[in-house]
Design a protein around this motif. Structure first.
Motif, PDB file in Angstrom:
ATOM      1  N   UNK A 132       0.822  -1.204   0.000  1.00  0.00           N
ATOM      2  CA  UNK A 132       0.000   0.000   0.000  1.00  0.00           C
ATOM      3  C   UNK A 132       0.859   1.258   0.000  1.00  0.00           C
ATOM      4  N   UNK A 133       1.967   1.230   0.734  1.00  0.00           N
ATOM      5  CA  UNK A 133       2.884   2.380   0.744  1.00  0.00           C
ATOM      6  C   UNK A 133       3.454   2.606  -0.650  1.00  0.00           C
ATOM      7  N   UNK A 134       3.866   1.534  -1.327  1.00  0.00           N
ATOM      8  CA  UNK A 134       4.404   1.672  -2.687  1.00  0.00           C
ATOM      9  C   UNK A 134       3.336   2.239  -3.626  1.00  0.00           C
ATOM     10  N   UNK A 135       2.093   1.795  -3.450  1.00  0.00           N
ATOM     11  CA  UNK A 135       1.008   2.282  -4.302  1.00  0.00           C
ATOM     12  C   UNK A 135       0.765   3.775  -4.064  1.00  0.00           C
ATOM     13  N   UNK A 136       0.739   4.169  -2.793  1.00  0.00           N
ATOM     14  CA  UNK A 136       0.508   5.579  -2.474  1.00  0.00           C
ATOM     15  C   UNK A 136       1.658   6.449  -2.981  1.00  0.00           C
ATOM     16  N   UNK A 137       2.885   5.959  -2.871  1.00  0.00           N
ATOM     17  CA  UNK A 137       4.036   6.716  -3.368  1.00  0.00           C
ATOM     18  C   UNK A 137       3.971   6.878  -4.882  1.00  0.00           C
ATOM     19  N   UNK A 138       3.543   5.812  -5.573  1.00  0.00           N
ATOM     20  CA  UNK A 138       3.399   5.895  -7.025  1.00  0.00           C
ATOM     21  C   UNK A 138       2.405   6.990  -7.395  1.00  0.00           C
ATOM     22  N   UNK A 139       1.284   7.027  -6.705  1.00  0.00           N
ATOM     23  CA  UNK A 139       0.263   8.041  -6.991  1.00  0.00           C
ATOM     24  C   UNK A 139       0.806   9.436  -6.732  1.00  0.00           C
ATOM     25  N   UNK A 140       1.482   9.620  -5.595  1.00  0.00           N
ATOM     26  CA  UNK A 140       2.042  10.930  -5.255  1.00  0.00           C
ATOM     27  C   UNK A 140       3.077  11.366  -6.279  1.00  0.00           C
ATOM     28  N   UNK A 141       3.991  10.467  -6.639  1.00  0.00           N
ATOM     29  CA  UNK A 141       5.042  10.809  -7.610  1.00  0.00           C
ATOM     30  C   UNK A 141       4.438  11.191  -8.956  1.00  0.00           C
ATOM     31  N   UNK A 142       3.407  10.432  -9.373  1.00  0.00           N
ATOM     32  CA  UNK A 142       2.779  10.726 -10.662  1.00  0.00           C
ATOM     33  C   UNK A 142       2.091  12.086 -10.638  1.00  0.00           C
ATOM     34  N   UNK A 143       1.376  12.365  -9.570  1.00  0.00           N
ATOM     35  CA  UNK A 143       0.672  13.635  -9.473  1.00  0.00           C
ATOM     36  C   UNK A 143       1.641  14.810  -9.422  1.00  0.00           C
ATOM     37  N   UNK A 144       2.741  14.630  -8.705  1.00  0.00           N
ATOM     38  CA  UNK A 144       3.721  15.717  -8.594  1.00  0.00           C
ATOM     39  C   UNK A 144       4.442  15.982  -9.911  1.00  0.00           C
TER      40      UNK A 144
END
Length: 252
Positions: A96-108
């Motif tokens: 879940x942490x990896x998934x959330x980081x992926x979303x954050x990185x993509x949005x940024x």
């Protein structure tokens, strides 16, 4: 080494009242009671409390926990199961942490996050159960179908599921018989819901395996504390099981 009830409660992050309640219901007795009336707990009691707190976190009720502990004949086996459950929880959280980081990185970065990565780790809780009961293909097809949906489609599916569960709970609270037309119409709706999931016997029109699957799911709803909570309580889950079993045997 021993701890008093106050020391154990403080270290475990619970209250002394909780520990006394565990004693009253036969879940965790103190290792000894001193002449001053103080309760003392040794390492074996602490190990048992570890198991209790883990199962409570998993949503199990006290009676279900008591049943698990009563079936354990070896403390080491219990601890191994405890470790395995913690490791499984750790792996899920890390995903879940990896998934959330992926979303954050993509949005940024201004990119569009990948839907399958965004929800990885949030929707595969039952992989092992599905594979063991219905095979790898059933899991893979249903998993691909789920991750192939847009976020709005996933939300709509979850809302449909919540509406179905709410209808079951309302029927159970109303005292409807599992064999009544109302309960059987809910069972038919439940089976239609299942048939929309690729890879399931109901989706493939396999009558014999569909009967087996519906009965198996009903048993799981009644026996697994996770589902007892979803259907409000154990009585609600048992009602769903009985209605599905009747439907599977008479109408599929």
């Amino acid at each position: 080494m021993e701890w008093t009830i106050q020391e154990l409660a403080a270290r475990a992050g619970i209250t002394s009242r909780t520990l006394r309640h565990y004693d009253r219901v036969g879940l965790l007795a103190p290792s000894r009671i001193g002449v001053n009336g103080y309760r003392y707990y040794d390492f074996s009691a602490v190990a048992r409390l570890q198991r209790i707190l883990l199962m409570r976190r998993l949503g199990m009720g006290l009676s279900a926990i008591a049943g698990v502990l009563a079936d354990e004949v070896d403390t080491c086996d219990g601890l191994r199961a405890h470790i395995a459950a913690l490791e499984e929880e750790r792996d899920r959280i890390e995903q879940q942490i990896r998934s959330a980081r992926h979303t954050l990185d993509a949005l940024q970065s201004g990119a569009e996050p990948r839907m399958d990565v965004m929800l990885a780790g949030f929707n595969d809780d039952y992989e092992e159960e599905v594979v063991s009961r219905w095979g790898e293909r059933a899991f893979q097809e249903s998993n691909d179908w789920w991750h192939g949906k847009t976020l709005d489609q996933q939300r709509a599916w979850k809302q449909d599921t919540e509406d179905l569960v709410a209808a079951w709970v309302a029927a159970a609270k109303a005292g409807v018989s599992p064999t009544s037309e109302h309960a059987q119409s809910l069972a038919a709706r439940h089976v239609r819901w299942l048939s929309r999931i690729p890879g399931t016997p109901t989706a493939e029109g396999d009558r014999e395996r569909s009967i087996e699957m519906v009965e198996c799911l009903g048993d799981m709803y009644a026996d697994d504390p996770r589902f007892a909570g979803m259907y409000d309580d154990a009585a609600g889950a048992t009602f769903v099981r009985d209605a599905l079993r009747t439907y599977a045997r008479t109408r599929i």
